[in-house]
Structure formats: structure tokens, C-alpha cells
Design a protein around this motif. Structure first.
Motif, PDB file in Angstrom:
ATOM      1  N   GLY A   1       3.188  -1.561 -11.186  1.00 47.01           N
ATOM      2  CA  GLY A   1       1.887  -1.003 -11.541  1.00 47.01           C
ATOM      3  C   GLY A   1       1.244  -0.465 -10.286  1.00 47.01           C
ATOM      4  O   GLY A   1       1.375  -1.055  -9.219  1.00 47.01           O
ATOM      5  N   ALA A   2       0.571   0.663 -10.401  1.00 44.77           N
ATOM      6  CA  ALA A   2      -0.109   1.225  -9.227  1.00 44.77           C
ATOM      7  C   ALA A   2      -1.537   1.561  -9.598  1.00 44.77           C
ATOM      8  O   ALA A   2      -1.817   2.051 -10.698  1.00 44.77           O
ATOM      9  N   ASP A   3      -2.445   1.265  -8.707  1.00 46.05           N
ATOM     10  CA  ASP A   3      -3.856   1.588  -8.924  1.00 46.05           C
ATOM     11  C   ASP A   3      -4.580   1.422  -7.591  1.00 46.05           C
ATOM     12  O   ASP A   3      -4.091   0.697  -6.713  1.00 46.05           O
ATOM     13  N   THR A   4      -5.721   2.073  -7.464  1.00 48.92           N
ATOM     14  CA  THR A   4      -6.484   1.869  -6.225  1.00 48.92           C
ATOM     15  C   THR A   4      -7.111   0.474  -6.215  1.00 48.92           C
ATOM     16  O   THR A   4      -7.518  -0.014  -5.162  1.00 48.92           O
ATOM     17  N   ASP A   5      -7.207  -0.173  -7.380  1.00 50.64           N
ATOM     18  CA  ASP A   5      -7.684  -1.559  -7.465  1.00 50.64           C
ATOM     19  C   ASP A   5      -6.453  -2.459  -7.635  1.00 50.64           C
ATOM     20  O   ASP A   5      -5.755  -2.381  -8.654  1.00 50.64           O
ATOM     21  N   ILE A   6      -6.187  -3.320  -6.652  1.00 46.63           N
ATOM     22  CA  ILE A   6      -4.907  -4.047  -6.729  1.00 46.63           C
ATOM     23  C   ILE A   6      -4.878  -5.111  -7.833  1.00 46.63           C
ATOM     24  O   ILE A   6      -3.805  -5.509  -8.273  1.00 46.63           O
ATOM     25  N   ILE A   7      -6.056  -5.557  -8.284  1.00 38.61           N
ATOM     26  CA  ILE A   7      -6.044  -6.524  -9.398  1.00 38.61           C
ATOM     27  C   ILE A   7      -5.616  -5.787 -10.675  1.00 38.61           C
ATOM     28  O   ILE A   7      -4.819  -6.288 -11.474  1.00 38.61           O
ATOM     29  N   VAL A   8      -6.127  -4.562 -10.833  1.00 40.25           N
ATOM     30  CA  VAL A   8      -5.720  -3.759 -12.002  1.00 40.25           C
ATOM     31  C   VAL A   8      -4.222  -3.428 -11.889  1.00 40.25           C
ATOM     32  O   VAL A   8      -3.472  -3.526 -12.861  1.00 40.25           O
TER      33      VAL A   8
ATOM     34  N   ALA B   1       0.872  -1.174   0.000  1.00 35.70           N
ATOM     35  CA  ALA B   1       0.000   0.000   0.000  1.00 35.70           C
ATOM     36  C   ALA B   1       0.909   1.224   0.000  1.00 35.70           C
ATOM     37  O   ALA B   1       1.811   1.319   0.833  1.00 35.70           O
ATOM     38  N   ILE B   2       0.712   2.123  -0.958  1.00 36.01           N
ATOM     39  CA  ILE B   2       1.604   3.281  -1.064  1.00 36.01           C
ATOM     40  C   ILE B   2       1.391   4.242   0.103  1.00 36.01           C
ATOM     41  O   ILE B   2       2.311   4.794   0.656  1.00 36.01           O
ATOM     42  N   THR B   3       0.143   4.440   0.459  1.00 31.59           N
ATOM     43  CA  THR B   3      -0.144   5.287   1.618  1.00 31.59           C
ATOM     44  C   THR B   3      -1.138   4.541   2.502  1.00 31.59           C
ATOM     45  O   THR B   3      -1.463   3.388   2.223  1.00 31.59           O
ATOM     46  N   THR B   4      -1.639   5.187   3.536  1.00 33.92           N
ATOM     47  CA  THR B   4      -2.585   4.490   4.416  1.00 33.92           C
ATOM     48  C   THR B   4      -4.025   4.701   3.948  1.00 33.92           C
ATOM     49  O   THR B   4      -4.279   5.512   3.060  1.00 33.92           O
ATOM     50  N   GLY B   5      -4.948   3.974   4.537  1.00 42.03           N
ATOM     51  CA  GLY B   5      -6.366   4.141   4.202  1.00 42.03           C
ATOM     52  C   GLY B   5      -6.814   3.115   3.174  1.00 42.03           C
ATOM     53  O   GLY B   5      -6.012   2.612   2.395  1.00 42.03           O
ATOM     54  N   THR B   6      -8.122   2.820   3.179  1.00 41.82           N
ATOM     55  CA  THR B   6      -8.604   1.806   2.232  1.00 41.82           C
ATOM     56  C   THR B   6      -8.689   2.356   0.815  1.00 41.82           C
ATOM     57  O   THR B   6      -8.866   1.603  -0.131  1.00 41.82           O
ATOM     58  N   ASP B   7      -8.579   3.684   0.658  1.00 39.24           N
ATOM     59  CA  ASP B   7      -8.559   4.220  -0.709  1.00 39.24           C
ATOM     60  C   ASP B   7      -7.131   4.354  -1.236  1.00 39.24           C
ATOM     61  O   ASP B   7      -6.903   4.917  -2.295  1.00 39.24           O
ATOM     62  N   ALA B   8      -6.155   3.796  -0.496  1.00 42.42           N
ATOM     63  CA  ALA B   8      -4.749   3.921  -0.923  1.00 42.42           C
ATOM     64  C   ALA B   8      -4.518   3.196  -2.236  1.00 42.42           C
ATOM     65  O   ALA B   8      -5.193   2.220  -2.554  1.00 42.42           O
ATOM     66  N   GLN B   9      -3.529   3.675  -2.974  1.00 46.20           N
ATOM     67  CA  GLN B   9      -3.128   2.940  -4.167  1.00 46.20           C
ATOM     68  C   GLN B   9      -2.332   1.713  -3.738  1.00 46.20           C
ATOM     69  O   GLN B   9      -1.489   1.795  -2.853  1.00 46.20           O
ATOM     70  N   GLY B  10      -2.600   0.597  -4.394  1.00 47.42           N
ATOM     71  CA  GLY B  10      -1.747  -0.573  -4.194  1.00 47.42           C
ATOM     72  C   GLY B  10      -0.655  -0.506  -5.240  1.00 47.42           C
ATOM     73  O   GLY B  10      -0.918  -0.176  -6.404  1.00 47.42           O
ATOM     74  N   GLU B  11       0.559  -0.756  -4.807  1.00 49.47           N
ATOM     75  CA  GLU B  11       1.650  -0.768  -5.780  1.00 49.47           C
ATOM     76  C   GLU B  11       2.153  -2.204  -5.875  1.00 49.47           C
ATOM     77  O   GLU B  11       2.528  -2.807  -4.878  1.00 49.47           O
ATOM     78  N   VAL B  12       2.116  -2.720  -7.077  1.00 53.87           N
ATOM     79  CA  VAL B  12       2.482  -4.125  -7.261  1.00 53.87           C
ATOM     80  C   VAL B  12       3.797  -4.215  -8.018  1.00 53.87           C
ATOM     81  O   VAL B  12       4.044  -3.457  -8.950  1.00 53.87           O
TER      82      VAL B  12
END
Ligand code: KIV
Ligand code: ZN
Length: 514
Positions: free
Chosen positions: A480-487, A454-465
Motif C-alpha cells: 500500500g502506498a500513501d502520503t499518510d503511512i497509517i493509511v 519512503a518511496i522518494t525523499t522529503g516529508t511529503d513522500a509517499q510511504g510504501e508499506v
């Protein structure tokens, strides 16, 4: 007046020897720029004789870094020293770091050389290195298991030959703090010309003591520490820069030295290195772990609310945690965005790359209320060094995942202006997505690592994969980074495939040639 402690960062050389952490030239340049902002005194940029890629990377870094000394590692052979000398030629301040093993086990079993031959090779290489630069460092590898008399003799001889720094490596992380500190005291007392060189400590973390040993050496006269960001490195890693620097600063009452590190850049540097190498930082890691400043228990929270110093010895903001909230929002324009990038030291290579990053920023601002500098770094990603070729681009995806059902993914990817679709099932939604992508791109690669942060905190954080793929001896990391971790996962996979197909080759791990 305290002594200055030279901070010698070897993330780009010893850190890069972590399995799978090899970086491309562009990635090394990005890290080097960040290390310069952090104000490390010396950047060990690589081992030029190990591969043409590493030679080019060291030379490029030497040409662009102005505020830190740029150092190249070399074995003792003439050819290696010459390559190191050539690689640092463009540097405003360049150093050559010569090493050869000095422990009985290494000399006998690895080098098959007698101690006298090792000593002769060391002196010869240091003398040759002096023809390229005045700033020459020498390391007796595996000093931590070497005989004291031989260490004294080789140190005296290389100082006589012109070495200005003698670095004592605990190559296999075998030592304990008291022993390590005492070794520095004895060396400084025994070597007749000890005062003509800076003594340096280089500790590995096999027993989890690299930082403690480094600090013990400093207490006994070492005035250079060799370390890496996040403590990455061979096996259990090297001494961690952020831990050493913050221990020296936080316990200034006990320390005889100070550093010139700009600690506000510690967290951003940690994140950059983690992002590029694909090595996540453990949550409980001191200083840079996500929980390093988090308080979970009610008693602690209560104490911190009443008086912060009840449970905190450092300020999170001081080391760069979240003091960089971006004041841009959904309505911000391209100019404000560009200005913030410049403030962060991010240089976009073209207007096209800037526009692409701006579009991604707007998309993110639609989904996420607070945007931090870390988000920006992730948005910009590789585009800061010129975009990775996007032969395969994610157009859309649908993923179906339900308890008791087999996850399924349907993906559309564009390539050469043509859209191609595929679907697949998998053990989870990420697995299904990767299988669907593989049906289109047919890379035939092996998945070596998959990590989500998780790049930052909170459930709206971007997931960085990060996705690490290997094929035919080449290894690439895709992000890849997106608020949806599958994307984010699909983007990371495609990013890796694009690099594998056409992007820059990772520099080989240095020790391939040793
Ligand atoms: O650990 C070690 O011995 C090294 C040397 C090359 C300094 O990294
Ligand atoms: Zn090392």
C-alpha cells in the motif's frame, strides 16, 4: 577489445529462495520484464520441477522474453530435466541449468552417492538436456568445498557431454577472493577441454565476500557472473548485480571485461524487486541504498559543491536515481499519464485498470508537489498485471494517537457493496488499525513482516508499506502506498488479505522438493 561478461541474473530462482520472498507468477513476470529492460544476458526464471506454479511461471516468462536467454534450473533426474526442457520450450533462446552436489560432505551426507555415481548422473542429465537446447549449463553444487581433482573430472566430463557453461558455485560463501580467483585459474589450466565452455562464478555472501569473490573469478578468466538484484538470496544472499556491474564499469581501467547492462534501469529494478519481495534495501547499500549518494558531513558537502568528483565516483543519475522526474502535474490529462506509463514500460491490462490508476495519480498530485517515476510504479502496483481482487476495500479510517493515551483506530471497509465498521485499540496506531481490520475480515492470518519505505525523499513522500501475511502454509505480500503511512499500512494489510482470500498463490520455495 574487452571480453563480454555474461550477466546471469538469478533473482527469480536463487533470490526467490530468500525466506518469504517467493513470488507469484504475475510478480515473476513483472520482474522478468524489468530484467530484460536492464539487458541482463540470462534470466534464471525458476526451477520448474519444484512446483506446478514455478513451471507455469518459467513457461510464461520463456514465452514473452525476447532479448535475454531464459534459463530453467534442474536436478539430474530425468523427470526434472524433462520439466525444465518443457518449460523453456517457448523461449526465443532457452537454457537448461543442471546441478548436482560435488563436495564430499554433500555427496556423502545429503545425496548418499559415491563420486562416480554423481559424475554419471551429471553426464546423463547434461546429455538429456541437450535434446531440448544446445545451451546447457552445469553446476557442481558446493564447488567451494569440493576436491579439486573431482571438480576437474566432473567439469571435463560434462563439457564432453555438451555443457557449454560450467558454473562454479561457492554455495555456502566459504571462500576468500584470492583462493577463489586461483581456483578459476587452475581449473582453466588443468581441465583438458576447458576452452570449450564458458566458466561462470556463483557466489554466496555468508562472509560478505560474494562480490569480491565474483570479481576475483572474473580477473582469472570467468566470463559469466551469477548474481541477484539487491543481492537477495538464501541466508546472507548472492552477489549483488548492481555492485558487480558498477565495479566493472567504474574501474574499467582494471577490468578485462565489459557488460551490456543498461545501468539507467538499476535503481528502478532494485525498487521493483524490493517492493515485490517485501525486502527493504538497507540505506547504506552500495549503488541502490537511499544514502548511497548522500553526503552528510559539512566537509563532504562543501567538497561536492566545489567539485563533484571530490567525493563521488559514480553519478547517481546514471544508475537511475531521480533522473526520471515526471513532468506531469495536477493538471495533466489521462493521455499524458498513459503515455508516461508506456515510456516506463508499464502495460495496463485494461482501460478499467488504467482509469483506476489515473484516479490514484490525481489524488496523489493533490497531496504531493513532485511526482517521480517511483511514485508512479507504486501507484500502478499490482494493477499492471491485472488488479488484485478487491473484496475488501478501505472506505475511511480515523486514528487517534496521543502521548500517554492508548492508540485507537476506527475503520470502515466495504465488502460486496456493504459497508462494515469496526474499532480497536493497540500498542500503536498501526497495530490498532490492523486489529480493527481483522475484526471485519477475520482472516485469522499471522503477520510475518511489516516494513515501511519512503518511496522518494522529503516529508511529503509517499510511504510504501509491505505487509506479509501467512496462513495454512500460504504466504502473501500486500503493498500500500500513501502520503499518510497509517493509511498506507491499512491499504497494505487489506491488499494482503484480498490476495490471501482470493488472489494468486505464491509459488512454493524451490528447495521444498530437494
Ligand atoms: O548456490 C548454489 O550452489 C546454487 C546452485 C543451484 C547453482 O544455487
Ligand atoms: Zn546459489
Amino acid at each position: 577489445m574487452k571480453d563480454h561478461l555474461i550477466v546471469f541474473d538469478t533473482t527469480l530462482r536463487d533470490g526467490e529462495q530468500s525466506p518469504g520472498a517467493a513470488m507469484t507468477k504475475e510478480e515473476k513476470i513483472r520482474v522478468a520484464r524489468q530484467l530484460e529492460k536492464l539487458r541482463v544476458d540470462v534470466i534464471e526464471a525458476g526451477f520448474p520441477a519444484s512446483s506446478p506454479g514455478d513451471f507455469e511461471a518459467v513457461r510464461a516468462i520463456a514465452g514473452m522474453i525476447k532479448d535475454s536467454t531464459v534459463c530453467a534450473l534442474t536436478r539430474t533426474s530425468d523427470l526434472d530435466v524433462q520439466k525444465a526442457g518443457e518449460a523453456i520450450r517457448p523461449a526465443a533462446r532457452g537454457r537448461i541449468h543442471v546441478f548436482i552436489a560435488a563436495s564430499p560432505i554433500h555427496m556423502e551426507m545429503k545425496l548418499r552417492m559415491r563420486p562416480e555415481e554423481v559424475l554419471e548422473a551429471a553426464v546423463r542429465a547434461v546429455s538429456l538436456a541437450k535434446q531440448y537446447t544446445d545451451d546447457v549449463e552445469f553446476s557442481p553444487e558446493d564447488a567451494g568445498r569440493s576436491e579439486f581433482d573431482f571438480l576437474c573430472r566432473i567439469s571435463e566430463a560434462v563439457i564432453k557431454a555438451g555443457a557449454t557453461t560450467v558454473n562454479i558455485p561457492d554455495t555456502v560463501g566459504y571462500n576468500l577472493p584470492e583462493v577463489w580467483g586461483a581456483l578459476f585459474r587452475r581449473l582453466r589450466e588443468t581441465v583438458p577441454n576447458a576452452d570449450k565452455a564458458v566458466w561462470s562464478t556463483h557466489c554466496h555472501n555468508d562472509l560478505g565476500l560474494a562480490v569480491a569473490n565474483s570479481l576475483a573469478a572474473v580477473a582469472h578468466g570467468a566470463r559469466q557472473v551469477e548474481c541477484t538484484i539487491n543481492g537477495i538470496g538464501e541466508r546472507a544472499g548472492n552477489a549483488s548485480l548492481e555492485e558487480i556491474v558498477m565495479a566493472i564499469r567504474t574501474r574499467a581501467d582494471l577490468m578485462p571485461v565489459e557488460t551490456r547492462i543498461d545501468i539507467a534501469h538499476i535503481v528502478p529494478t532494485s525498487k521493483l524487486v524490493s517492493q515485490i519481495t517485501g525486502y527493504p534495501v538497507q540505506p547504506n547499500k552500495a549503488i541502490v541504498g537511499a544514502n548511497a549518494f548522500a553526503h552528510e558531513s559539512g566537509i563532504h558537502q562543501d567538497g561536492v559543491l566545489k567539485h563533484r568528483e571530490t567525493y563521488e565516483i559514480m553519478l547517481a543519475q546514471d544508475v537511475g536515481w531521480h533522473n526520471n522526474r515526471l513532468t506531469l502535474g495536477k493538471l495533466s490529462g489521462r493521455n499524458a499519464f498513459k503515455t508516461r506509463l508506456i515510456e516506463l514500460g508499464i502495460v495496463m491490462p485494461s482501460e478499467e485498470a488504467l482509469n483506476a490508476a489515473f484516479i490514484r495519480f490525481k489524488e496523489l498530485a493533490d497531496k504531493k508537489r513532485d511526482i517521480y517515476d517511483e511514485d508512479l510504479q507504486a501507484i500502478v502496483g499490482d494493477d499492471a498485471q491485472g488488479p488484485a481482487p478487491e473484496y475488501y476495500k478501505l472506505v475511511s479510517m480515523t486514528v487517534h494517537s496521543e502521548t500517554g493515551e492508548t492508540p485507537q483506530a476506527r475503520i470502515t471497509v466495504s465488502t460486496d457493496g456493504r459497508e462494515r465498521k469496526a474499532e480497536a485499540v493497540g500498542s500503536g496506531p498501526v497495530d490498532a488499525s490492523f486489529k480493527a481490520i481483522e475484526r471485519i475480515v477475520e482472516s485469522g492470518s499471522e503477520l510475518l513482516l511489516y516494513s515501511v519505505n519512503a518511496i522518494t525523499t522529503g516529508t511529503d513522500a509517499q510511504g510504501e508499506v509491505t505487509v506479509r501475511l501467512g496462513k495454512d502454509g500460504r504466504v502473501v505480500n500486500g503493498q500500500g502506498a500513501d502520503t499518510d503511512i497509517i493509511v498506507a499500512s491499512a491499504k497494505a494489510y487489506l491488499n494482503a488479505v484480498n490476495k490471501l482470500a482470493h488472489g494468486p498463490t505464491r509459488v512454493n520455495p524451490q528447495y521444498d522438493t530437494v
